[in-house]
Design a protein around this motif. Structure first.
Motif, PDB file in Angstrom:
ATOM      1  N   GLY A 227       2.660 -14.505   9.957  1.00 38.32           N
ATOM      2  CA  GLY A 227       3.262 -15.842  10.508  1.00 38.32           C
ATOM      3  C   GLY A 227       2.981 -17.323   9.679  1.00 38.32           C
ATOM      4  O   GLY A 227       3.290 -17.226   8.384  1.00 38.32           O
ATOM      5  N   ILE A 228       2.377 -17.878  10.231  1.00 41.43           N
ATOM      6  CA  ILE A 228       2.117 -19.096   9.494  1.00 41.43           C
ATOM      7  C   ILE A 228       1.126 -19.299   8.740  1.00 41.43           C
ATOM      8  O   ILE A 228       0.993 -20.006   7.842  1.00 41.43           O
ATOM      9  N   PHE A 229       0.249 -18.021   8.650  1.00 40.52           N
ATOM     10  CA  PHE A 229      -0.731 -17.975   7.522  1.00 40.52           C
ATOM     11  C   PHE A 229      -0.098 -17.267   6.268  1.00 40.52           C
ATOM     12  O   PHE A 229      -0.853 -16.687   5.433  1.00 40.52           O
ATOM     13  N   SER A 230       1.092 -16.953   6.323  1.00 37.97           N
ATOM     14  CA  SER A 230       1.815 -16.158   5.299  1.00 37.97           C
ATOM     15  C   SER A 230       1.542 -16.858   3.682  1.00 37.97           C
ATOM     16  O   SER A 230       1.351 -16.022   2.924  1.00 37.97           O
ATOM     17  N   VAL A 231       1.614 -18.066   3.880  1.00 39.91           N
ATOM     18  CA  VAL A 231       1.349 -18.632   2.529  1.00 39.91           C
ATOM     19  C   VAL A 231       0.097 -18.393   1.944  1.00 39.91           C
ATOM     20  O   VAL A 231      -0.077 -17.942   0.562  1.00 39.91           O
ATOM     21  N   PRO A 232      -1.154 -18.550   2.478  1.00 41.16           N
ATOM     22  CA  PRO A 232      -2.251 -18.360   2.091  1.00 41.16           C
ATOM     23  C   PRO A 232      -2.746 -16.843   1.898  1.00 41.16           C
ATOM     24  O   PRO A 232      -3.289 -16.612   0.863  1.00 41.16           O
ATOM     25  N   ILE A 233      -2.007 -16.226   2.748  1.00 41.46           N
ATOM     26  CA  ILE A 233      -2.117 -14.670   2.488  1.00 41.46           C
ATOM     27  C   ILE A 233      -1.419 -14.378   1.290  1.00 41.46           C
ATOM     28  O   ILE A 233      -1.919 -13.372   0.366  1.00 41.46           O
ATOM     29  N   THR A 235      -0.814 -16.157  -1.382  1.00 38.81           N
ATOM     30  CA  THR A 235      -1.589 -16.587  -2.524  1.00 38.81           C
ATOM     31  C   THR A 235      -2.867 -15.668  -2.810  1.00 38.81           C
ATOM     32  O   THR A 235      -2.825 -15.404  -3.916  1.00 38.81           O
ATOM     33  N   ALA A 236      -3.564 -15.104  -1.722  1.00 35.11           N
ATOM     34  CA  ALA A 236      -4.670 -14.451  -1.913  1.00 35.11           C
ATOM     35  C   ALA A 236      -4.322 -13.068  -2.572  1.00 35.11           C
ATOM     36  O   ALA A 236      -4.860 -12.636  -3.403  1.00 35.11           O
ATOM     37  N   LEU A 237      -2.820 -12.532  -2.089  1.00 33.18           N
ATOM     38  CA  LEU A 237      -2.318 -11.439  -2.407  1.00 33.18           C
ATOM     39  C   LEU A 237      -2.122 -11.499  -3.865  1.00 33.18           C
ATOM     40  O   LEU A 237      -2.243 -10.620  -4.790  1.00 33.18           O
ATOM     41  N   GLY A 238      -1.692 -12.574  -4.434  1.00 35.22           N
ATOM     42  CA  GLY A 238      -1.014 -12.798  -5.709  1.00 35.22           C
ATOM     43  C   GLY A 238      -2.196 -13.177  -6.896  1.00 35.22           C
ATOM     44  O   GLY A 238      -1.839 -12.510  -7.833  1.00 35.22           O
ATOM     45  N   VAL A 239      -3.193 -13.681  -6.453  1.00 32.45           N
ATOM     46  CA  VAL A 239      -4.414 -13.962  -7.200  1.00 32.45           C
ATOM     47  C   VAL A 239      -4.903 -12.637  -8.068  1.00 32.45           C
ATOM     48  O   VAL A 239      -4.848 -12.875  -9.367  1.00 32.45           O
ATOM     49  N   PRO A 240      -5.264 -11.712  -7.390  1.00 32.84           N
ATOM     50  CA  PRO A 240      -5.791 -10.574  -8.374  1.00 32.84           C
ATOM     51  C   PRO A 240      -4.882  -9.871  -9.301  1.00 32.84           C
ATOM     52  O   PRO A 240      -5.172  -8.922 -10.025  1.00 32.84           O
ATOM     53  N   ALA A 271       0.979 -17.834  -7.762  1.00 35.17           N
ATOM     54  CA  ALA A 271      -0.456 -17.204  -7.898  1.00 35.17           C
ATOM     55  C   ALA A 271      -0.492 -16.075  -8.700  1.00 35.17           C
ATOM     56  O   ALA A 271      -1.358 -15.952  -9.706  1.00 35.17           O
ATOM     57  N   MET A 272       0.559 -15.357  -8.804  1.00 35.48           N
ATOM     58  CA  MET A 272       0.518 -13.932  -9.659  1.00 35.48           C
ATOM     59  C   MET A 272       0.743 -14.524 -11.400  1.00 35.48           C
ATOM     60  O   MET A 272       0.018 -13.825 -11.897  1.00 35.48           O
ATOM     61  N   ALA A 273       1.533 -15.406 -11.233  1.00 39.49           N
ATOM     62  CA  ALA A 273       1.712 -15.923 -12.645  1.00 39.49           C
ATOM     63  C   ALA A 273       0.585 -16.639 -13.172  1.00 39.49           C
ATOM     64  O   ALA A 273       0.037 -16.378 -14.476  1.00 39.49           O
ATOM     65  N   ALA A 274      -0.151 -17.781 -12.407  1.00 41.82           N
ATOM     66  CA  ALA A 274      -1.107 -18.631 -12.954  1.00 41.82           C
ATOM     67  C   ALA A 274      -2.591 -18.044 -12.868  1.00 41.82           C
ATOM     68  O   ALA A 274      -3.152 -18.331 -13.581  1.00 41.82           O
ATOM     69  N   LEU A 275      -2.790 -17.093 -11.805  1.00 43.11           N
ATOM     70  CA  LEU A 275      -4.102 -16.833 -11.692  1.00 43.11           C
ATOM     71  C   LEU A 275      -4.333 -15.137 -11.699  1.00 43.11           C
ATOM     72  O   LEU A 275      -3.392 -14.678 -10.978  1.00 43.11           O
ATOM     73  N   SER A 276      -5.019 -14.540 -12.320  1.00 41.62           N
ATOM     74  CA  SER A 276      -5.038 -13.192 -12.084  1.00 41.62           C
ATOM     75  C   SER A 276      -6.745 -12.652 -12.665  1.00 41.62           C
ATOM     76  O   SER A 276      -7.275 -13.298 -13.112  1.00 41.62           O
ATOM     77  N   LEU A 277      -7.061 -11.469 -11.956  1.00 38.15           N
ATOM     78  CA  LEU A 277      -8.263 -10.842 -12.358  1.00 38.15           C
ATOM     79  C   LEU A 277      -8.453 -10.594 -13.651  1.00 38.15           C
ATOM     80  O   LEU A 277      -9.669 -10.917 -14.318  1.00 38.15           O
ATOM     81  N   PRO A 278      -7.550 -10.246 -14.724  1.00 32.72           N
ATOM     82  CA  PRO A 278      -7.644 -10.061 -16.088  1.00 32.72           C
ATOM     83  C   PRO A 278      -7.876 -11.622 -16.572  1.00 32.72           C
ATOM     84  O   PRO A 278      -8.902 -11.718 -17.692  1.00 32.72           O
ATOM     85  N   GLU A 279      -7.289 -12.398 -16.228  1.00 33.88           N
ATOM     86  CA  GLU A 279      -7.637 -13.983 -16.655  1.00 33.88           C
ATOM     87  C   GLU A 279      -9.102 -14.505 -16.599  1.00 33.88           C
ATOM     88  O   GLU A 279      -9.541 -15.000 -17.456  1.00 33.88           O
TER      89      GLU A 279
END
Length: 317
Positions: A227-233, A235-240, A271-279
């Motif tokens: 729901g309303i927390f979909s944006v931070p979720i 982003t958190a999923l995209g980062v790694p 988030a997936m483009a700008a931040l990643s675990l390999p980076e």
């Protein structure tokens, strides 16, 4: 061409199964490793040659002007360079070594993977022009403001000592010939490759595993249920995660078509483009973990804010 060569090697010469996840991970690893090392060598070589014409004290003054000027220039420079988050790191290192302020170099590092011409073309075809314009504007905003905030925090002490020494070194004026300029660029490329080659391999290996073993269905179900927390979720999923532009855009399109709000889908994509675990693994060569954490945190917050804003605009426009 590189893809065809790797296809021929894996699927032709070695006869491996193209449907296998393990083979897919191996293909990803080979392609991205070779691509990054080629970009690394060519771009650092070119920047090294350019630096022989552009005195570093002048570069420092130009990109270190007051306010957000330097951050805006770096963000625009990032937007026109066709790099992923890992491929941007060699340029980031070169800018640091040239004495460009840390916050300004972060503006480049943030924006470069978020925006490039290949991604924009894909987005226009999939999302149409208005959403693409909003995405590009958001990417420039995140890069400029995020880098500006990081610069204000005075975090240079968290860089590795050899990077600090290079940035603070006094550079005498040298008269160059064409041969000496080429030699300087070559030496710069070899030096950077020696410093980070192991981190590149480790980072790409982690990205290959994530890219081929994390199911998209799981990501979609988590976003849909929050729901309303979909944006931070999102982003958190995209980062790694880690993927090419060709992979990122179609994922965002599928999420949007399945009912995920546009801001949430684009936050995941950013988030997936700008931040990643390999980076993060590769950045460890240049900075301490605390600075990596601060950089990821501030950029993530900026992406979350942008996601909510785009969701709000989509609701009322």
């Amino acid at each position: 061409m590189l893809t065809s060569i790797i296809d021929s090697l894996l699927y032709g010469a070695l006869g491996l199964d193209p449907e296998s996840r393990l083979v897919g991970a191996l293909h990803f690893f080979l392609y991205d490793t070779i691509k990054i090392f080629l970009l690394l060598a060519v771009m650092v070589f070119i920047i090294g040659i350019i630096r022989t014409w552009l005195p570093e004290d002048r570069l420092k003054r130009w990109m270190g002007r007051g306010g957000l000027w330097g951050n805006m220039v770096a963000a625009l420079f990032g937007a026109i360079t066709p790099f992923c988050s890992c491929s941007s790191i060699p340029i980031f290192i070169s800018l640091l070594k040239a004495g460009v302020p840390l916050g300004v170099t972060f503006s480049f590092l943030i924006t470069s993977p978020i925006i490039n011409e290949y991604l924009v073309i894909l987005m226009v075809g999939e999302f149409e022009t208005p959403i693409t314009v909003a995405y590009v504007a958001s990417g420039l905003f995140i890069g400029t403001v995020g880098g500006g905030i990081l610069g204000k925090l005075k975090l240079e002490k968290h860089l590795e000592k050899d990077i600090i020494a290079s940035a603070n070194a006094e550079n005498e004026v040298v008269s160059h010939t064409l041969v000496s300029r080429i030699r300087y660029g070559w030496d710069e490329a070899i030096s950077v490759i020696k410093q980070i080659w192991l981190w590149v391999i480790i980072g790409v290996a982690a990205g290959a595993f994530i890219h081929n073993y994390v199911p998209q269905e799981t990501i979609h179900s988590l976003m849909e249920a929050t729901g309303i927390f979909s944006v931070p979720i999102a982003t958190a999923l995209g980062v790694p995660m880690y993927g090419s532009c060709a992979a990122i855009v179609p994922i965002a399109v599928v999420l949007f078509q399945k009912g995920i709000p546009i801001g949430t889908a684009l936050a995941f994509m950013m988030a997936m483009a700008a931040l990643s675990l390999p980076e993060a693994i590769m950045l460890r060569r240049t900075m301490q973990l605390k600075l990596i954490g601060i950089y990821f945190g501030i950029t993530s917050l900026a992406i979350i804010f942008t996601g909510y804003l785009l969701n709000l605009l989509a609701r009322y426009l």
